[in-house]
Design an enzyme around this catalytic site. Structure first.
Site, PDB file in Angstrom:
ATOM      1  N   LYS A 163       0.860  -1.201   0.000  1.00 17.33           N
ATOM      2  CA  LYS A 163       0.000   0.000   0.000  1.00 17.33           C
ATOM      3  C   LYS A 163       0.885   1.235   0.000  1.00 17.33           C
ATOM      4  O   LYS A 163       1.747   1.403   0.882  1.00 17.33           O
ATOM      5  CB  LYS A 163      -0.859   0.023   1.263  1.00 17.33           C
TER       6      LYS A 163
HETATM    7  C1  E4P Z   1      -7.569   0.930   4.820  1.00 17.79           C
HETATM    8  O1  E4P Z   1      -6.845   0.150   5.433  1.00 17.79           O
HETATM    9  C2  E4P Z   1      -7.717   2.335   5.225  1.00 17.79           C
HETATM   10  O2  E4P Z   1      -6.474   2.803   5.630  1.00 17.79           O
HETATM   11  C3  E4P Z   1      -8.737   2.452   6.326  1.00 17.79           C
HETATM   12  O3  E4P Z   1      -9.954   1.877   5.896  1.00 17.79           O
HETATM   13  C4  E4P Z   1      -8.964   3.872   6.811  1.00 17.79           C
HETATM   14  O4  E4P Z   1     -10.030   3.844   7.728  1.00 17.79           O
HETATM   15  P1  E4P Z   1     -10.361   5.028   8.727  1.00 17.79           P
HETATM   16  O5  E4P Z   1     -10.727   6.233   7.913  1.00 17.79           O
HETATM   17  O6  E4P Z   1     -11.499   4.529   9.548  1.00 17.79           O
HETATM   18  O7  E4P Z   1      -9.122   5.279   9.549  1.00 17.79           O
END
Ligand code: E4P
Length: 226
Positions: A86
């Site tokens: 990522k």
């Molecule tokens: C995926 O892993 C994203 O980083 C995550 O869904 C972000 O979620 P949040 O906005 O609840 O922190």
């Protein structure tokens, strides 16, 4: 649509895997921090549990492309080829995406807030683009509409990149993207459970059990009713 678990706590992941058919696990640095353990120890335990062929998404921390690429190589070496690196969708990230995808590694472009970020990530070879639905909503825009636009941009421009929508706070957000046929959503365990939680269903089942027990006796089922 694929459904992934957005968590790094092994007990939460196990609980979800017991009942729900899911396709893998996503993490980010904040999610790893919540798990409290050493990142590679935590991720290796998750990898061992979900098996080699399930998707595991792991984010890099470096801010420069050389560092991102080096982290990507280490992440794959430690966690296997079906691990998606990522990478934040910023200029240095686009450069790192291009390098890693041209080397044949899986890449997930993350922290996506706008359709043009998703477009550029797709051009850089990312397998997935991860729009942050709820965080976009929090900024006063519409996360679902933005994600639909990204999906359409990929479709109308012949780009192979899929949506991996992230940052959900409720069932309706997930349902709306499911109806639209996006590639994947990654969803926290409590929101996955909320997809099916329904007081009407629970009370209907309670009545069925009560009626059967009034016919056959307490705790009787179709196994031991005479
Ligand atoms: C995926 O892993 C994203 O980083 C995550 O869904 C972000 O979620 P949040 O906005 O609840 O922190």
């Amino acid at each position: 649509m694929k459904l992934l678990v957005d968590d790094a706590r092994i007990e939460e992941i196990r609980k979800i895997y017991e009942c729900y058919s899911v396709d893998g696990v996503t993490t980010n640095p904040s999610i790893l921090a919540k798990s409290g353990g050493n990142p590679y120890e935590v991720l290796k335990e998750i990898r061992a549990f979900i098996a080699e062929d399930a998707e595991l998404h792991v984010q890099v921390i470096s801010r420069d492309s050389d560092g991102m690429v080096a982290e990507g190589h280490k992440i794959i070496a430690e966690l296997g080829r079906n691990t998606y690196v990522k990478i934040p969708t910023v200029p240095e990230g686009l450069k790192a995406m291009r390098i890693l995808s041209s080397e044949g590694y899986h890449v997930t472009a993350t922290t996506i807030y706008t359709p043009m970020q998703a477009f550029l990530a797709a051009k850089a070879g990312a397998d997935y683009a991860a729009p942050y639905v709820n965080r976009i909503d929090d900024l006063g825009s519409n996360g679902i509409d933005a994600t639909r636009k990204m999906h359409d941009i990929f479709k109308y421009n012949g780009l192979k990149t899929q949506i991996l929508a992230a940052s959900f706070k409720n069932s309706l957000q997930v349902q709306e993207l499911c109806e639209y046929g996006v590639g994947a959503c990654t969803v926290a365990p409590n929101v996955i459970e909320g997809l099916i939680r329904n007081a009407g269903v629970s009370s209907a089942i309670d009545v069925f059990v009560k009626d059967f027990e009034s016919l056959c006796g307490k705790k009787k089922t179709m196994l031991d009713c005479k």
